[in-house]
Design an enzyme around this catalytic site. Structure first.
Site, PDB file in Angstrom:
ATOM      1  N   SER A 160       0.727  -1.366  -0.152  1.00  0.00           N
ATOM      2  CA  SER A 160      -0.182   0.136  -0.003  1.00  0.00           C
ATOM      3  C   SER A 160       0.538   1.145  -0.078  1.00  0.00           C
ATOM      4  O   SER A 160       2.291   1.100   0.316  1.00  0.00           O
ATOM      5  CB  SER A 160      -0.751   0.086   0.977  1.00  0.00           C
ATOM      6  OG  SER A 160      -1.362   1.395   1.862  1.00  0.00           O
ATOM      7  N   TYR A 213      -1.782  -1.466  10.193  1.00  0.00           N
ATOM      8  CA  TYR A 213      -1.914  -1.815   9.117  1.00  0.00           C
ATOM      9  C   TYR A 213      -1.034  -0.889   9.047  1.00  0.00           C
ATOM     10  O   TYR A 213      -0.590  -1.853   7.629  1.00  0.00           O
ATOM     11  CB  TYR A 213      -2.989  -1.201   8.802  1.00  0.00           C
ATOM     12  CG  TYR A 213      -3.356  -0.725   7.006  1.00  0.00           C
ATOM     13  CD1 TYR A 213      -3.538  -2.111   6.388  1.00  0.00           C
ATOM     14  CD2 TYR A 213      -2.956   0.355   6.037  1.00  0.00           C
ATOM     15  CE1 TYR A 213      -4.268  -2.222   5.111  1.00  0.00           C
ATOM     16  CE2 TYR A 213      -3.150   0.236   4.683  1.00  0.00           C
ATOM     17  CZ  TYR A 213      -3.799  -1.309   4.525  1.00  0.00           C
ATOM     18  OH  TYR A 213      -4.014  -1.059   2.632  1.00  0.00           O
TER      19      TYR A 213
HETATM   20  P1  NAD Z   1     -11.101  -6.441   0.228  1.00  0.00           P
HETATM   21  O1  NAD Z   1     -11.098  -6.630   1.646  1.00  0.00           O
HETATM   22  O2  NAD Z   1     -12.324  -5.859  -1.044  1.00  0.00           O
HETATM   23  O3  NAD Z   1     -10.328  -7.681   0.119  1.00  0.00           O
HETATM   24  C1  NAD Z   1     -10.037  -8.963   1.135  1.00  0.00           C
HETATM   25  C2  NAD Z   1      -9.878 -10.543   1.006  1.00  0.00           C
HETATM   26  O4  NAD Z   1      -9.337 -10.578   1.637  1.00  0.00           O
HETATM   27  C3  NAD Z   1     -11.158 -10.805   0.591  1.00  0.00           C
HETATM   28  O5  NAD Z   1     -11.270 -12.246  -0.119  1.00  0.00           O
HETATM   29  C4  NAD Z   1     -11.583 -11.678   2.697  1.00  0.00           C
HETATM   30  O6  NAD Z   1     -12.487 -12.617   2.294  1.00  0.00           O
HETATM   31  C5  NAD Z   1     -10.270 -12.228   2.494  1.00  0.00           C
HETATM   32  N1  NAD Z   1      -9.336 -12.659   3.926  1.00  0.00           N
HETATM   33  C6  NAD Z   1     -10.050 -10.839   4.608  1.00  0.00           C
HETATM   34  N2  NAD Z   1      -9.266 -11.811   5.825  1.00  0.00           N
HETATM   35  C7  NAD Z   1      -8.912 -13.289   5.856  1.00  0.00           C
HETATM   36  C8  NAD Z   1      -9.045 -14.002   6.538  1.00  0.00           C
HETATM   37  N3  NAD Z   1      -8.684 -13.630   7.840  1.00  0.00           N
HETATM   38  N4  NAD Z   1      -8.004 -15.146   5.748  1.00  0.00           N
HETATM   39  C9  NAD Z   1      -8.826 -16.164   4.329  1.00  0.00           C
HETATM   40  N5  NAD Z   1      -8.870 -14.185   3.510  1.00  0.00           N
HETATM   41  C10 NAD Z   1      -8.923 -13.074   4.414  1.00  0.00           C
HETATM   42  O7  NAD Z   1      -9.704  -5.934   0.420  1.00  0.00           O
HETATM   43  P2  NAD Z   1      -9.039  -4.787  -1.502  1.00  0.00           P
HETATM   44  O8  NAD Z   1      -9.726  -3.428  -0.978  1.00  0.00           O
HETATM   45  O9  NAD Z   1      -9.405  -5.565  -1.951  1.00  0.00           O
HETATM   46  O10 NAD Z   1      -7.229  -4.627  -0.670  1.00  0.00           O
HETATM   47  C11 NAD Z   1      -7.183  -5.850  -1.025  1.00  0.00           C
HETATM   48  C12 NAD Z   1      -5.289  -5.681  -0.794  1.00  0.00           C
HETATM   49  O11 NAD Z   1      -5.167  -4.225  -1.404  1.00  0.00           O
HETATM   50  C13 NAD Z   1      -5.069  -5.716   0.720  1.00  0.00           C
HETATM   51  O12 NAD Z   1      -4.182  -5.683   1.192  1.00  0.00           O
HETATM   52  C14 NAD Z   1      -5.137  -3.818   0.767  1.00  0.00           C
HETATM   53  O13 NAD Z   1      -4.368  -3.698   2.399  1.00  0.00           O
HETATM   54  C15 NAD Z   1      -4.386  -3.390  -0.482  1.00  0.00           C
HETATM   55  N6  NAD Z   1      -4.765  -1.896  -0.528  1.00  0.00           N
HETATM   56  C16 NAD Z   1      -5.854  -1.572  -1.303  1.00  0.00           C
HETATM   57  C17 NAD Z   1      -6.098  -0.499  -0.619  1.00  0.00           C
HETATM   58  C18 NAD Z   1      -7.843  -0.011  -1.136  1.00  0.00           C
HETATM   59  O14 NAD Z   1      -8.490   1.357  -1.503  1.00  0.00           O
HETATM   60  N7  NAD Z   1      -8.765  -0.847  -1.798  1.00  0.00           N
HETATM   61  C19 NAD Z   1      -5.490   0.536  -1.551  1.00  0.00           C
HETATM   62  C20 NAD Z   1      -4.225  -0.122  -0.785  1.00  0.00           C
HETATM   63  C21 NAD Z   1      -3.875  -1.503  -0.313  1.00  0.00           C
END
Ligand code: NAD
Length: 305
Positions: free
Chosen positions: A188, A201
């Protein structure tokens, strides 16, 4: 033989976008994450169809299988179980490992705020909207460091840092044997900069940057690379819902509401899930054979300020 890609947390959001992008290049896909049978079936079918749609003329040459492997990444046994299941489907292991899952929480609405929100925004969100969003998406725990509960810290670190470590440890030997591999950690912008109230985080994301570099050094000259992708805001379903909420609560246009959230992005644009997916495909291409230990920052200029 098609390459095999495991994408953690691919039952929603960015992980799903990455799975689609990798499938569109003919890779065999292993998806993981939480979700009921119906949702998982929908995603599996959708990824297969997306691939067929993208490659309509060569549909039978691709024949991309999509397999779901369940497990809770906060549990060490489950992570090892996922690796064992991977090898039972593909004895040679995976060619591409994408560590993407993020720990979101749904057990205490009062302690949570909307995923990736910033402090100025938290106070503007009423409990009602939190409750509404609670039913659709997960939340990221936020709290000043003095009050940050150890169990929340441990669960976030376990999913976002320990699980990528264990998956790398278990799946890297197969890549070494093949003489080719890609480990891609979805970090991130918070792998480079901090925001208040997000100690777990930000620590997890800074930690994954370090792991990325160590694995890159240890795999140099093996054909395996290890890199991170660092998005700022990504236009997931949750982001769109947050824009809707702000627009409604403040009585401002959708575009103005979006700019409130994108205060940190000089570009005033979100990164898209498709762009993250294409960045993963780029790292998997020969253009990146000599790129390792790097971060691809997709943050609309956030960290350039
Ligand atoms: P999201 O919440 O949509 O998806 C998270 C996924 O992780 C889901 O499939 C969920 O089922 C799975 N998950 C959560 N806890 C779990 C566990 N204990 N065991 C197994 N699976 C588990 O998240 P997102 O927004 O798509 O983020 C994905 C990645 O991108 C993350 O690492 C996040 O930090 C990073 N990120 C997201 C953003 C954003 O704006 N959305 C920005 C920067 C970085």
């Amino acid at each position: 033989m098609a390459q095999v890609a495991l994408i953690t947390g691919s039952t929603s959001g960015i992980g799903l976008g990455i799975a689609r992008a990798l499938a569109s290049k003919g890779r065999s896909i292993l998806i993981t994450g939480f979700g009921n049978d119906q949702l998982i079936h929908k995603h599996k079918t959708e990824i297969e169809r997306y691939c067929l749609h993208k490659c309509s003329s060569t549909i039978f040459n691709y024949n991309v299988p999509v397999t779901y492997i369940g497990g809770d990444l906060s549990r060490e046994d489950d992570v090892i179980g996922i690796c064992n299941q991977v090898r039972s489907h593909y004895p040679g292991g995976v060619d591409i490992l994408v560590n993407n899952a993020e720990r979101t929480q749904t057990d205490n609405v009062h302690g949570f705020r909307i995923l990736n929100s910033f402090n100025f925004f938290h106070s503007a969100i009423c409990e009602y909207s939190l409750l509404l969003l609670f039913f659709f998406q997960g939340f990221q725990f936020i709290s000043p460091v003095e009050d940050f509960p150890l169990d929340k810290w441990n669960s976030m670190i376990s999913v976002m840092l320990t699980a990528p470590f264990l998956l790398t440890q278990n799946l890297l030997p197969g890549m070494r044997t093949k003489g080719w591999g890609r480990i891609i950690n979805i970090s991130s912008v918070h792998g480079h900069v901090a925001s208040i109230n997000k100690s777990a985080y930000v620590t997890a994301k800074h930690g994954i940057q370090g792991l990325t570099k160590v694995v890159a050094l240890e795999t140099a000259r093996s054909g395996v690379t290890c890199n991170a992708i660092c998005p700022g805001w990504v236009s997931t379903e949750l982001f769109e819902k947050q824009v809707d909420e702000i627009s409604e609560q403040r009585g401002i246009s959708w575009q103005d509401a979006k700019e409130v959230l994108l205060e940190k992005h000089p570009s005033k644009e979100c990164t898209t899930m498709e762009q993250v997916g294409e960045a993963v495909n780029f790292i998997c291409s020969s253009a990146c054979d000599n790129m390792t230990g790097s971060s691809l920052v997709l943050d609309g200029g956030w960290t350039a300020v």
